[in-house]
Design a protein around this motif. Structure first.
Motif, short mmCIF file in Angstrom:
data_model
loop_
_atom_site.label_atom_id
_atom_site.label_comp_id
_atom_site.label_asym_id
_atom_site.label_seq_id
_atom_site.Cartn_x
_atom_site.Cartn_y
_atom_site.Cartn_z
N GLY A 35 4.94 -14.71 -0.92
CA GLY A 35 3.79 -15.47 -1.33
C GLY A 35 2.29 -14.50 -1.96
N HIS A 36 0.87 -15.01 -1.08
CA HIS A 36 0.22 -14.16 -1.38
C HIS A 36 0.18 -12.98 0.19
CE1 HIS A 36 -1.72 -16.13 -5.02
NE2 HIS A 36 -0.96 -16.40 -4.37
N THR A 37 0.67 -11.84 -0.37
CA THR A 37 1.06 -10.70 0.97
C THR A 37 0.84 -9.52 0.95
OG1 THR A 37 3.19 -12.12 1.74
CG2 THR A 37 2.57 -10.13 2.95
N ALA A 38 -0.08 -8.77 1.36
CA ALA A 38 -0.63 -8.02 1.13
C ALA A 38 -0.76 -6.69 2.10
CB ALA A 38 -2.50 -7.50 0.88
N LEU A 39 0.32 -5.54 2.49
CA LEU A 39 0.43 -4.72 3.02
C LEU A 39 -0.01 -3.38 3.26
CD1 LEU A 39 3.40 -6.33 3.24
CD2 LEU A 39 3.65 -5.19 4.29
N GLY A 40 -0.30 -3.22 3.62
CA GLY A 40 -1.73 -1.24 3.82
C GLY A 40 -0.66 -0.39 3.57
N GLU A 41 -1.23 0.81 3.88
CA GLU A 41 -0.66 2.57 3.67
C GLU A 41 0.36 2.02 5.04
OE1 GLU A 41 -3.31 4.78 3.16
OE2 GLU A 41 -4.58 4.85 1.26
N ASP A 42 1.12 3.01 4.96
CA ASP A 42 2.17 3.29 5.81
C ASP A 42 2.78 2.75 6.62
OD1 ASP A 42 1.60 6.73 5.05
OD2 ASP A 42 -0.59 6.28 5.72
N ASN A 43 2.90 1.70 6.37
CA ASN A 43 4.00 0.55 7.34
C ASN A 43 5.17 1.08 6.47
OD1 ASN A 43 1.49 -1.68 7.97
ND2 ASN A 43 1.13 -1.14 5.73
N HIS A 44 6.54 0.33 7.95
CA HIS A 44 7.32 0.43 7.81
C HIS A 44 8.69 -0.53 7.90
CE1 HIS A 44 11.45 3.18 8.95
NE2 HIS A 44 11.71 2.22 8.09
N VAL A 45 9.17 -1.09 7.55
CA VAL A 45 9.35 -2.64 7.37
C VAL A 45 10.82 -2.60 8.11
CG1 VAL A 45 10.38 -5.18 6.48
CG2 VAL A 45 7.59 -3.31 6.40
N GLY B 161 0.76 -1.16 0.31
CA GLY B 161 0.02 -0.21 -0.11
C GLY B 161 0.49 1.40 0.14
N ALA B 162 -0.31 2.20 -0.04
CA ALA B 162 1.03 3.52 -0.20
C ALA B 162 1.90 3.74 0.74
CB ALA B 162 -0.33 4.52 -0.42
N ARG B 163 2.67 4.35 0.07
CA ARG B 163 3.73 5.33 1.02
C ARG B 163 4.54 4.36 2.56
NH1 ARG B 163 -0.44 7.77 0.91
NH2 ARG B 163 -1.26 7.21 2.85
N THR B 164 3.79 2.80 1.89
CA THR B 164 5.10 1.75 3.35
C THR B 164 6.53 1.97 2.61
OG1 THR B 164 3.07 0.67 3.20
CG2 THR B 164 4.62 -0.44 3.08
#
Length: 260
Positions: free
Chosen positions: A50-60, A37-40
């Motif tokens: 895999g079938h991985t989905a991250l939302g917005e504004d995460n920091h990994v 997602g946006a700004r991650t």
């Protein structure tokens, strides 16, 4: 013009979906079924598969592994999922696995969680919002963690255990049974040590609500009542203190038995 920033050394598969403002750091590998997602921001040396989905504004942060196959011998390559919400901080060397068909097919992490280094979230876990996992906290498969729960460093949670909202695990806790909402535990195996009063104050619980939760704790742990009797007495208190309803609902659900 796209604002996606991909370092030249990163490998991003053709099918990956990257929203506006996403940043992919050096030497990352992003698989073909990943959605970000946006700004991650994905820092250096992370692998998302895999079938991985991250939302917005995460920091990994660097060296995380998100969406790899579960550590479950029953897994046979099914297209199960890992879903991560918004505004999560995921520090170095964390590993989150996709789910299994037997466990519902999805591992889910909610919003606004603070996940420190070396945390493992196994297959089919459900993590709520605003949680804190300190370094090396580990969830076995099928664990459910409620909102605002805090797991101290080196906490280990047995498979299928439920961790209630606003609860607190001290450092090195080994949690083999369900942890009710609001309760503080520590030790191996975990033993109860009162309620998470300081956490409740910080989150705006009134003195009256905290006092009612403390009374409920005493009924549950210090009165000598059976679990059914304690739940009945707590239900009487909940008529005037709705903050106790989550505790009543938690105790009514089947599980591994509560820490007691």
């Amino acid at each position: 013009m796209s604002t996606v920033d991909i370092h030249p050394s990163a490998i991003v598969a053709a099918g990956a979906e990257l929203a506006e403002g996403v940043k992919i750091g050096p030497y990352c590998v992003i698989g073909p079924h990943v959605k970000i997602g946006a700004r991650t921001r994905i820092e250096a040396h992370c692998v998302l598969e895999g079938h991985t989905a991250l939302g917005e504004d995460n920091h990994v942060f660097p060296f995380c592994s998100l969406g790899q196959v579960p550590q479950d011998m029953k897994y046979a390559g099914e297209p199960t999922r890992l879903t991560i919400g918004h505004r999560n901080t995921i520090r170095e060397y964390c590993s989150f696995n996709v789910g299994t068909v037997q466990g519902g097919g999805e591992t889910r992490v909610g919003d606004d969680n603070w996940i420190m280094a070396y945390v493992h979230v196994a297959h089919d876990c459900m993590v709520g919002n605003h949680t804190i996992f300190a370094n090396n906290a580990t969830l076995a498969g099928h664990v459910v963690v409620g909102d605002w729960a805090i797991l101290g460093g080196f906490t280990g949670v047995h498979q299928f255990v439920r961790v209630g909202a606003h609860s607190f695990c001290g450092v090195g806790t080994v949690l083999l049974q369900d942890l009710p909402p609001y309760v503080t535990v520590a030790g191996n195996p975990a033993a109860p040590h009162g309620i998470n009063a300081e956490g409740l104050r910080r989150r705006g619980f009134s003195p009256e609500a905290i006092a009612a939760i403390r009374r409920a704790y005493k009924l549950l742990y210090r009165s000598g009542l059976t679990l059914a009797e304690a739940r009945e007495r707590i239900a009487e208190l909940a008529v005037e203190q709705p903050e106790l309803q989550p505790l009543i609902d938690f105790l009514a659900q089947p599980g591994r038995g509560i820490v007691r």
